[in-house]
Design a protein around this motif. Structure first.
Motif, PDB file in Angstrom:
ATOM      1  N   ASN A  50      35.670  32.757 -10.498  1.00  0.00           N
ATOM      2  CA  ASN A  50      35.141  31.621 -11.286  1.00  0.00           C
ATOM      3  C   ASN A  50      35.252  31.805 -12.797  1.00  0.00           C
ATOM      4  N   PHE A  51      35.757  32.956 -13.268  1.00  0.00           N
ATOM      5  CA  PHE A  51      35.856  33.193 -14.711  1.00  0.00           C
ATOM      6  C   PHE A  51      37.108  32.505 -15.268  1.00  0.00           C
ATOM      7  N   PRO A  52      36.980  31.830 -16.430  1.00  0.00           N
ATOM      8  CA  PRO A  52      38.178  31.343 -17.119  1.00  0.00           C
ATOM      9  C   PRO A  52      38.971  32.534 -17.677  1.00  0.00           C
ATOM     10  N   VAL A  53      40.159  32.271 -18.179  1.00  0.00           N
ATOM     11  CA  VAL A  53      40.985  33.310 -18.796  1.00  0.00           C
ATOM     12  C   VAL A  53      41.336  32.864 -20.202  1.00  0.00           C
ATOM     13  N   PHE A  80      35.929  32.208 -24.735  1.00  0.00           N
ATOM     14  CA  PHE A  80      36.601  30.964 -24.371  1.00  0.00           C
ATOM     15  C   PHE A  80      36.238  29.880 -25.369  1.00  0.00           C
ATOM     16  N   HIS A  81      37.210  29.051 -25.712  1.00  0.00           N
ATOM     17  CA  HIS A  81      37.018  28.043 -26.743  1.00  0.00           C
ATOM     18  C   HIS A  81      37.228  26.640 -26.174  1.00  0.00           C
ATOM     19  N   PHE A  82      36.468  25.705 -26.677  1.00  0.00           N
ATOM     20  CA  PHE A  82      36.596  24.302 -26.282  1.00  0.00           C
ATOM     21  C   PHE A  82      38.004  23.788 -26.572  1.00  0.00           C
ATOM     22  N   TYR A  86      39.059  24.002 -22.147  1.00  0.00           N
ATOM     23  CA  TYR A  86      37.964  24.246 -21.224  1.00  0.00           C
ATOM     24  C   TYR A  86      36.838  23.247 -21.450  1.00  0.00           C
ATOM     25  N   SER A  87      36.086  22.974 -20.398  1.00  0.00           N
ATOM     26  CA  SER A  87      34.869  22.189 -20.557  1.00  0.00           C
ATOM     27  C   SER A  87      33.800  23.097 -21.165  1.00  0.00           C
ATOM     28  N   MET A  88      32.730  22.506 -21.638  1.00  0.00           N
ATOM     29  CA  MET A  88      31.644  23.306 -22.200  1.00  0.00           C
ATOM     30  C   MET A  88      30.989  24.191 -21.138  1.00  0.00           C
ATOM     31  N   LYS A  89      30.968  23.720 -19.894  1.00  0.00           N
ATOM     32  CA  LYS A  89      30.403  24.542 -18.826  1.00  0.00           C
ATOM     33  C   LYS A  89      31.246  25.799 -18.615  1.00  0.00           C
ATOM     34  N   GLU A  90      32.557  25.670 -18.766  1.00  0.00           N
ATOM     35  CA  GLU A  90      33.435  26.843 -18.640  1.00  0.00           C
ATOM     36  C   GLU A  90      33.284  27.769 -19.842  1.00  0.00           C
ATOM     37  N   VAL A  91      33.196  27.193 -21.042  1.00  0.00           N
ATOM     38  CA  VAL A  91      33.043  27.988 -22.265  1.00  0.00           C
ATOM     39  C   VAL A  91      31.793  28.870 -22.185  1.00  0.00           C
ATOM     40  N   THR A  92      30.730  28.303 -21.626  1.00  0.00           N
ATOM     41  CA  THR A  92      29.436  28.995 -21.630  1.00  0.00           C
ATOM     42  C   THR A  92      29.107  29.668 -20.299  1.00  0.00           C
ATOM     43  N   PHE A  93      30.000  29.570 -19.338  1.00  0.00           N
ATOM     44  CA  PHE A  93      29.771  30.164 -18.014  1.00  0.00           C
ATOM     45  C   PHE A  93      29.376  31.644 -18.088  1.00  0.00           C
ATOM     46  N   PRO A  94      30.073  32.461 -18.904  1.00  0.00           N
ATOM     47  CA  PRO A  94      29.709  33.887 -18.960  1.00  0.00           C
ATOM     48  C   PRO A  94      28.276  34.136 -19.421  1.00  0.00           C
ATOM     49  N   VAL A  95      27.744  33.280 -20.285  1.00  0.00           N
ATOM     50  CA  VAL A  95      26.380  33.482 -20.779  1.00  0.00           C
ATOM     51  C   VAL A  95      25.377  33.271 -19.648  1.00  0.00           C
ATOM     52  N   ARG A  96      25.647  32.291 -18.806  1.00  0.00           N
ATOM     53  CA  ARG A  96      24.762  32.066 -17.657  1.00  0.00           C
ATOM     54  C   ARG A  96      24.855  33.235 -16.670  1.00  0.00           C
ATOM     55  N   VAL A  97      26.041  33.781 -16.524  1.00  0.00           N
ATOM     56  CA  VAL A  97      26.200  34.967 -15.667  1.00  0.00           C
ATOM     57  C   VAL A  97      25.413  36.138 -16.255  1.00  0.00           C
ATOM     58  N   MET A  98      25.454  36.280 -17.573  1.00  0.00           N
ATOM     59  CA  MET A  98      24.673  37.330 -18.238  1.00  0.00           C
ATOM     60  C   MET A  98      23.195  37.211 -17.885  1.00  0.00           C
ATOM     61  N   ARG A  99      22.693  35.997 -17.885  1.00  0.00           N
ATOM     62  CA  ARG A  99      21.284  35.778 -17.563  1.00  0.00           C
ATOM     63  C   ARG A  99      20.977  36.268 -16.143  1.00  0.00           C
ATOM     64  N   GLU A 100      21.881  35.976 -15.220  1.00  0.00           N
ATOM     65  CA  GLU A 100      21.697  36.427 -13.833  1.00  0.00           C
ATOM     66  C   GLU A 100      21.721  37.947 -13.733  1.00  0.00           C
ATOM     67  N   LEU A 101      22.449  38.582 -14.637  1.00  0.00           N
ATOM     68  CA  LEU A 101      22.579  40.049 -14.612  1.00  0.00           C
ATOM     69  C   LEU A 101      21.445  40.750 -15.363  1.00  0.00           C
ATOM     70  N   PHE A 134      30.146  19.799 -32.047  1.00  0.00           N
ATOM     71  CA  PHE A 134      31.036  19.659 -30.903  1.00  0.00           C
ATOM     72  C   PHE A 134      30.813  18.300 -30.228  1.00  0.00           C
ATOM     73  N   PRO A 135      31.887  17.700 -29.675  1.00  0.00           N
ATOM     74  CA  PRO A 135      31.745  16.372 -29.074  1.00  0.00           C
ATOM     75  C   PRO A 135      31.116  16.380 -27.680  1.00  0.00           C
ATOM     76  N   GLU A 136      30.977  17.564 -27.073  1.00  0.00           N
ATOM     77  CA  GLU A 136      30.356  17.668 -25.751  1.00  0.00           C
ATOM     78  C   GLU A 136      29.266  18.732 -25.815  1.00  0.00           C
ATOM     79  N   HIS A 137      28.108  18.426 -25.241  1.00  0.00           N
ATOM     80  CA  HIS A 137      26.990  19.373 -25.288  1.00  0.00           C
ATOM     81  C   HIS A 137      27.027  20.279 -24.067  1.00  0.00           C
ATOM     82  N   PRO A 138      26.818  21.589 -24.252  1.00  0.00           N
ATOM     83  CA  PRO A 138      26.916  22.513 -23.115  1.00  0.00           C
ATOM     84  C   PRO A 138      25.818  22.353 -22.066  1.00  0.00           C
ATOM     85  N   LEU A 139      24.724  21.649 -22.403  1.00  0.00           N
ATOM     86  CA  LEU A 139      23.643  21.443 -21.436  1.00  0.00           C
ATOM     87  C   LEU A 139      23.687  20.047 -20.823  1.00  0.00           C
TER      88      LEU A 139
END
Length: 269
Positions: A50-53, A80-82, A86-101, A134-139
């Motif tokens: 599920n990680f972007p590259v 990852f950059h907008f 990538y969508s904002m959910k993809e850009v910020t995906f690693p941060v949410r994974v960090m929270r889980e870890l 940014f034109p799209e909000h990550p939340l």
């Protein structure tokens, strides 16, 4: 989306033999910090479900685990950059994974164009606040219950960490600025009129990253410290044509100072 986050976190947990509570996004200006990580082990983004590259020249793509001084850390080498598509959910995906870890504190860096007329190329700017352009909000979308639907952003950057960083800079005799970072989508550098507008709006520096990750980190209850290296100037009379290579060169020159502050701050945090 939560299922994907948890799947990725479970994959990483099975391969981790440390328990970091500190994460670093090794943005522009912090690349050399990777050489100071000891007892390290790495996982390539392409091997993580599920990680972007990362597609940007000069940005690697791997998670690094190990010790920085006496602290267990995890580091993203390549963000990852907008503007990459990538969508904002993809850009910020690693941060949410960090929270889980179990990450509690996030350190971020970037390159930016200075709009404050007192800044010089090569200055380090501790980020005290940001403006989201940014034109799209990550939340945007269904709220993930890591935080409230409408999270407070009055202290997006930890005042405690900012104070510690200022003290470290004084101890080390390193000149630092502080100010407001404005995040915009890119990938074009700003026109002179855009720089002027952003400064009028209250921005001291402008860049193409950081803000989405910081918003999501705050939503996740993760403390944040951010720092920019001023790689070009958007000040009337000082604006010159700029390229990605020149930005990288200015950031590389500032790396030793940024690395010193970050190393000390992470160990004292």
């Amino acid at each position: 989306m939560l299922e994907k986050i948890q799947e990725t976190a479970a994959f990483l947990s099975e391969r981790m033999h440390t328990n970091p509570e500190t994460a670093i996004i090794l943005g522009t200006g912090l690349g050399s910090l990777v050489h100071e990580i000891t007892e390290k082990y790495e996982i390539n983004y392409k091997d993580i479900p599920n990680f972007p590259v990362s597609t940007v020249e000069g940005h690697s793509g791997k998670l690094i685990f190990g010790k920085l001084g006496n602290k267990d850390i995890m580091a993203m080498q390549g963000r990852f950059h907008f503007y990459e598509g990538y969508s904002m959910k993809e850009v910020t995906f690693p941060v949410r994974v960090m929270r889980e870890l179990g990450i509690k504190t996030l350190f971020v860096s970037n390159a930016s164009g200075g709009t404050n007329p007192t800044f010089d190329v090569g200055d380090l700017m501790i980020i005290t606040d940001h403006i989201n352009f940014f034109p799209e909000h990550p939340l945007r979308g269904k709220n993930i219950e890591y935080g409230p639907r409408f999270p407070d952003m009055s202290h997006a950057y930890s005042k405690e960490l900012i104070q510690k960083a200022m003290e470290i800079a004084k101890e080390k005799n390193i000149k630092v600025q502080h100010g407001v970072y404005l995040g915009t989508q890119g990938p074009t550098f700003e026109t002179p009129s855009e720089y002027k507008m952003f400064h009028t709006l209250g921005a001291d520096a402008v860049g193409m990253s950081t803000v989405p990750e910081v918003i999501v980190a705050n939503h996740c209850g993760i403390k944040v410290f951010g720092i920019s290296v001023i790689t070009d100037l958007g000040v009337i009379g000082k604006i010159v044509e700029v390229s990605h290579e020149e930005v990288q060169k200015a950031a590389d020159a500032a790396q030793p100072k940024m690395t010193e502050i970050m190393r000390e701050l992470i160990n004292r945090a």
